[in-house]
Design an enzyme around this catalytic site. Sequence first.
Site, PDB file in Angstrom:
ATOM      1  CG  HIS A   1     -18.296  -0.252   2.559  1.00  0.00           C
ATOM      2  ND1 HIS A   1     -18.412   0.959   3.409  1.00  0.00           N
ATOM      3  CD2 HIS A   1     -17.127  -0.042   1.945  1.00  0.00           C
ATOM      4  CE1 HIS A   1     -17.462   1.830   3.121  1.00  0.00           C
ATOM      5  NE2 HIS A   1     -16.575   1.255   2.703  1.00  0.00           N
TER       6      HIS A   1
ATOM      7  N   GLY B   1      -2.928   9.531  -6.253  1.00  0.00           N
ATOM      8  CA  GLY B   1      -2.031   8.549  -7.281  1.00  0.00           C
ATOM      9  C   GLY B   1      -2.490   7.155  -6.974  1.00  0.00           C
TER      10      GLY B   1
ATOM     11  CB  SER C   1     -11.239  -0.872   1.149  1.00  0.00           C
ATOM     12  OG  SER C   1     -12.382  -0.257   0.781  1.00  0.00           O
TER      13      SER C   1
ATOM     14  CG  ASN D   1     -12.374   2.007   4.575  1.00  0.00           C
ATOM     15  OD1 ASN D   1     -11.761   3.090   5.375  1.00  0.00           O
ATOM     16  ND2 ASN D   1     -11.521   1.741   3.688  1.00  0.00           N
ATOM     17  CB  VAL D   2     -10.775  -0.515   9.432  1.00  0.00           C
ATOM     18  CG1 VAL D   2     -12.087  -0.890  10.416  1.00  0.00           C
ATOM     19  CG2 VAL D   2     -10.419  -2.057   8.877  1.00  0.00           C
ATOM     20  NE  ARG D   3     -10.920   6.582   6.301  1.00  0.00           N
ATOM     21  CZ  ARG D   3     -11.985   6.387   6.505  1.00  0.00           C
ATOM     22  NH1 ARG D   3     -12.491   4.966   6.284  1.00  0.00           N
ATOM     23  NH2 ARG D   3     -12.829   7.397   6.726  1.00  0.00           N
TER      24      ARG D   3
END
Length: 298
Positions: free
Chosen positions: A104, A256, A90, A106-108
Amino acid sequence: MNITLVKEFLSGLQGRIIEYLEQVDGKRFQREKWEHPEGGGGLSCVMEQGNVFERGAVNYSHVFGLGLPASATAARPGLSGRPFEAMGVSIVLHPHNPYVPTVHLNVRFLEARKEGAESIWWFGGGMDLTPYYGFEEDAKHFHQICKNSLQSFGGSHHTYFKKWCDQYFYLKHRNEPRGIGGIFFDDLSQPDFDTCFNLTKSVGNHFLPAYVPILERRLNMSYGEHEREFQAYRRGRYVEFNLVWDRGTLFGLQSGGRTESILMSLPPIVKWRYDWKPEPGSAEAKLYTNFLIGKDWV
């Protein structure tokens, strides 16, 4: 399905982008390794008060969890509570110069497992541009590179992902987009793992070609307090989106994750004004009338 290859790509992508950004800025990122309480961890790389970037963050995470949070199962309630493995990169860059846009990426990848049941996996990500002062050539360039990143995967991908980005990065309570968009995708698992992984890699690898020419064109433009004031005001929209609507922020907090790493996307200096309107015909007004309109730039 080879998850190790995904991990190697993401870690390498983080390293390559940091290397370039440090060359541009002249200041090094602060690097901090952290551990997730349920397994895994990450490497947060953050630059504060650099020469170019007021704040820049290029974060990598690879975490395990005992149960998918609500933000990840809104569209797939049947996966609620499944143990998961998630990894991603990110990036958010907030430059000093108001003429250089915030960007921005993001790769996930996420996999949900359950004993006795088939493993469910998907890729997601994208990139989007948030200018404070609009330039048509910048908008066209950014969207063209986004389109190029998807070119070899079928003609409909860019149209679909561009529209998805416009709809996703939209502040419903303001009735306006966060910026000029780009591409966005989620829950990508068809037609097969290799195709989805290659598409995600292509998006990540096109980040620097999409942003660098814009950064170089605007970096040395002169500005004053007036432009900085408007930049701080528009940054408020960025904060509002990330804290109210962004699924990635919610996923990190609900699972978390490390709060400092999750909230690295927020700009360091932000201002809000009551019912403020730009002067008609001004450069600030043109951002609203000519750029924050969900336009097809290419």
